[in-house]
Design a protein around this motif. Structure first.
Motif, PDB file in Angstrom:
ATOM      1  N   ARG A 163       0.822  -1.203   0.000  1.00  0.00           N
ATOM      2  CA  ARG A 163       0.000   0.000   0.000  1.00  0.00           C
ATOM      3  C   ARG A 163       0.862   1.261   0.000  1.00  0.00           C
ATOM      4  N   GLN A 164       1.919   1.257   0.805  1.00  0.00           N
ATOM      5  CA  GLN A 164       2.811   2.420   0.840  1.00  0.00           C
ATOM      6  C   GLN A 164       3.495   2.613  -0.511  1.00  0.00           C
ATOM      7  N   GLY A 165       3.864   1.496  -1.141  1.00  0.00           N
ATOM      8  CA  GLY A 165       4.522   1.586  -2.441  1.00  0.00           C
ATOM      9  C   GLY A 165       3.614   2.153  -3.511  1.00  0.00           C
ATOM     10  N   ILE A 166       2.363   1.726  -3.510  1.00  0.00           N
ATOM     11  CA  ILE A 166       1.402   2.228  -4.498  1.00  0.00           C
ATOM     12  C   ILE A 166       1.159   3.717  -4.295  1.00  0.00           C
ATOM     13  N   ARG A 167       1.100   4.147  -3.042  1.00  0.00           N
ATOM     14  CA  ARG A 167       0.889   5.558  -2.736  1.00  0.00           C
ATOM     15  C   ARG A 167       2.158   6.393  -2.897  1.00  0.00           C
ATOM     16  N   ARG A 168       3.309   5.696  -3.046  1.00  0.00           N
ATOM     17  CA  ARG A 168       4.604   6.371  -3.130  1.00  0.00           C
ATOM     18  C   ARG A 168       4.818   7.263  -1.908  1.00  0.00           C
ATOM     19  N   LEU A 205      11.826  -4.667  -3.597  1.00  0.00           N
ATOM     20  CA  LEU A 205      11.091  -5.013  -4.816  1.00  0.00           C
ATOM     21  C   LEU A 205       9.608  -4.759  -4.639  1.00  0.00           C
ATOM     22  N   LEU A 206       9.065  -5.154  -3.495  1.00  0.00           N
ATOM     23  CA  LEU A 206       7.644  -4.973  -3.235  1.00  0.00           C
ATOM     24  C   LEU A 206       7.282  -3.503  -3.115  1.00  0.00           C
ATOM     25  N   GLY A 207       8.081  -2.750  -2.349  1.00  0.00           N
ATOM     26  CA  GLY A 207       7.783  -1.339  -2.132  1.00  0.00           C
ATOM     27  C   GLY A 207       7.911  -0.496  -3.381  1.00  0.00           C
ATOM     28  N   TYR A 208       9.017  -0.667  -4.087  1.00  0.00           N
ATOM     29  CA  TYR A 208       9.243   0.167  -5.265  1.00  0.00           C
ATOM     30  C   TYR A 208       8.621  -0.433  -6.525  1.00  0.00           C
ATOM     31  N   GLY A 209       8.469  -1.755  -6.552  1.00  0.00           N
ATOM     32  CA  GLY A 209       7.800  -2.382  -7.692  1.00  0.00           C
ATOM     33  C   GLY A 209       6.320  -2.059  -7.730  1.00  0.00           C
ATOM     34  N   ALA A 213       4.574   0.453 -10.174  1.00  0.00           N
ATOM     35  CA  ALA A 213       4.080   0.103 -11.511  1.00  0.00           C
ATOM     36  C   ALA A 213       2.561  -0.029 -11.518  1.00  0.00           C
ATOM     37  N   LEU A 214       1.959  -0.177 -10.330  1.00  0.00           N
ATOM     38  CA  LEU A 214       0.503  -0.326 -10.229  1.00  0.00           C
ATOM     39  C   LEU A 214      -0.205   1.007 -10.025  1.00  0.00           C
ATOM     40  N   THR A 215       0.570   2.095  -9.953  1.00  0.00           N
ATOM     41  CA  THR A 215      -0.019   3.403  -9.660  1.00  0.00           C
ATOM     42  C   THR A 215      -1.122   3.776 -10.640  1.00  0.00           C
TER      43      THR A 215
END
Length: 204
Positions: free
Chosen positions: A28-33, A161-165, A168-170
């Motif tokens: 969730r944090q990764g998607i929200r950046r 990988l999970l956080g920054y990958g 790509a789903l943004t």
């Protein structure tokens, strides 16, 4: 010593590459950046630390400290229920969930939530310290330290990988409906894990 290193990587990945509270939070944090670097560092370095402690023998102590694990267990249940409720509440108000808009959390709040999800789950001690420690010590010296290095690298690489990958789903999460689905899934995951802690205990 390459084989113990690979065994450590494989063992580490087998324990962390699964749908769980920590992975859901990082995703969730990764998607929200939003505060991605501190989140992935906390998760990855915590695994590395606990694996090291397990190999030096702390896992043996933890395994025989049921009172401590029970305290962590019920603290984890309370936090997971609270987090499930907040995720469900967000899902019911999708207009504030579009990636990059509104609903942002401060760095302090994000770090505290990440620490709670990471350390209030008794299984992180049983899996990472006890299980990884046991497998690592079975390698003997000095191979066990190569095992720890492999496990630590696997954890750190996975969370990065999970956080920054997730970025790509943004585009997919550019609509409120998508965030409704994600937060609904997060809420269910948190509830399931809380239920497992309540009814399944923390036995190895």
């Amino acid at each position: 010593m390459f084989l113990p290193f690979l065994v450590g990587m494989g063992s580490g990945l087998s324990l962390i590459v699964a749908i769980g509270a920590q992975n859901a939070f990082v995703l969730r944090q990764g998607i929200r950046r939003e505060h991605v670097l501190p989140v992935v560092l906390i998760c990855g370095l915590t695994d590395a630390l606990l694996e090291t402690l397990g190999v030096v023998g702390i896992g043996y102590v933890v395994e025989r400290a049921p009172v401590v694990l029970e305290i962590v267990r019920w603290g984890g249940v309370a936090f997971l229920l609270w987090y499930a409720w907040t995720a469900a509440r967000r899902a019911m108000k999708p207009e504030v969930l579009v990636a990059g808009e509104g609903g942002t959390s401060s760095l302090k709040r994000t770090i505290l939530a990440c620490l709670a999800i990471t350390y209030l789950n008794p299984h992180v001690y049983l899996d990472t310290m006890v299980l990884m420690g046991s497998i690592g010590n079975a390698q003997g010296d000095p191979a066990r330290w190569w095992f720890v290095a492999g496990g630590a690298l696997a954890s750190i690489a996975w969370f990065f990988l999970l956080g920054y990958g997730a970025r790509a789903l943004t585009r997919f999460f550019a609509t409120p409906r998508s965030w409704q689905i994600l937060d609904g899934v997060v809420a269910v995951v948190m509830l399931v894990i809380a239920a497992r802690l309540v009814f399944g205990g923390v036995g190895v």
